[in-house]
Design an enzyme around this catalytic site. Structure first.
Site: not given
Length: 335
Positions: A57, A210, A212-213, A216
């Protein structure tokens, strides 16, 4: 303090929600370093004990960020933190992915670098991010088991493996947990993988709760994504797929509003309700989003709520695969 859940029958007890730190360093556009550290501190203060990262990352950036956050946190909070680290992804200078390396010597090399970046003498849960197709999983897991024996790693995890691979790995050494995508719109683990994990006493840390949004409640149809944002290549965020998926979100919003909670809290609570052996990872990058996510722990979904959610977002309703084709090919869990 937050409620806890066990990582399988052999792993540690951790907070019922973990913090996924990837977005603080990579794949979702620019992040605010100061806010990222403040968010990790806020998570620890709230009782979150599980911090999830990967050595790839931001090419080590995320591990260094966690190091800084833990160094600057009060000692009591620092001592409660457990690190879950993925390794094995091979990157290019430009940020591309070229494969995975699960050779035993590579496993130990990756671990040495992670320990240095994290500033610690052990990693709590260590796992290869994707199975190396050229190395038997038994060899990779065996190398982690040697790290456990040497005291450098506490527990062995896996990531995105199918039921057969999970069984092969568990025959070599105790597996604490399987990290795998699981959400209202990513339910592929329910048929074979989740039953196998339960049969073997392996916990599940669910990422992408979620999506990746996407689910959400905050993602809009006209949102412009920055260069390098993974969602710009994700099939579920493209064209008609995006519109169909956001239609599902609006149906979920109706359920959430009737209950007086947010869409995100409803989606997280649904994953929490799938079993005490599942620990959702929330990828909050700000204290505001973290506070919303933690609120899901107070949401109680009864049978009527779960039925309403199922009706709003049935299994298999998502439009588009969860990764681009090249990355789907690396998922042992999808084969």
């Amino acid at each position: 303090m937050l409620p806890t859940r066990p990582l399988g029958t052999t792993g540690p007890a951790v907070s019922a929600l973990g913090l996924g730190c990837m977005g603080m360093s990579a794949l979702y556009g620019e992040a605010d370093r100061a806010e990222s550290i403040a968010t990790i501190h806020a998570a620890l203060e709230a009782g979150v004990t599980l911090l999830d990262t990967g050595d790839f990352y931001g090419m080590g950036h995320n591990e260094l960020l966690i190091n800084e956050a833990l160094r600057t946190a009060p000692a009591a909070l620092r001592e409660q933190a457990l690190t879950s680290v993925k390794f094995g992804a091979l990157r290019t200078v430009e940020g591309g992915f070229t494969g995975y390396d699960g050779r035993p010597d590579a496993v130990k090399n990756f671990a040495a670098y992670s320990l240095q970046r994290l500033g610690t003498d052990h990693i709590d849960v260590y796992r290869i991010a994707r199975v190396d197709p050229d190395v038997p999983v038994e060899e990779t897991v065996g190398a982690i088991a040697e790290l456990v024996e040497a005291g450098h790693v506490r527990h062995i995890g896996l990531s995105e493996v199918g039921a057969d691979t999970l069984r092969r790995a568990a025959a070599v050494a105790p597996i604490a947990d399987l990290q795998i995508e699981y959400s209202l719109i990513s339910r592929g683990i329910e048929e074979k993988i989740l039953p196998a994990a339960r049969e073997l006493g392996v916990g599940v840390t669910a990422y992408g709760v979620l999506s990746r949004g996407l689910i959400s409640g905050h993602f809009t149809r006209d949102r412009a994504l920055s260069a390098g944002d993974f969602r710009g290549m994700s099939p579920r965020f493209q064209g008609e797929n995006l519109h169909r998926n956001l239609d599902l979100v609006e149906r979920l919003r109706a359920v959430a509003e009737a209950k007086g909670v947010s869409v995100a809290q409803t989606a997280i609570a649904w994953v929490l309700a799938q079993g005490e052996d599942i620990v959702p990872l929330v990828g909050a990058r700000t204290r505001t989003r973290l506070a919303e996510a933690l609120g899901a722990l107070d949401v109680v979904l009864d049978a009527a709520d779960l039925a309403a959610i199922e009706e709003a977002v049935p299994a298999g309703a998502a439009a588009g695969e969860r990764y681009p084709a090249a990355q789907m090919a690396h998922l042992d869990s999808e084969h």
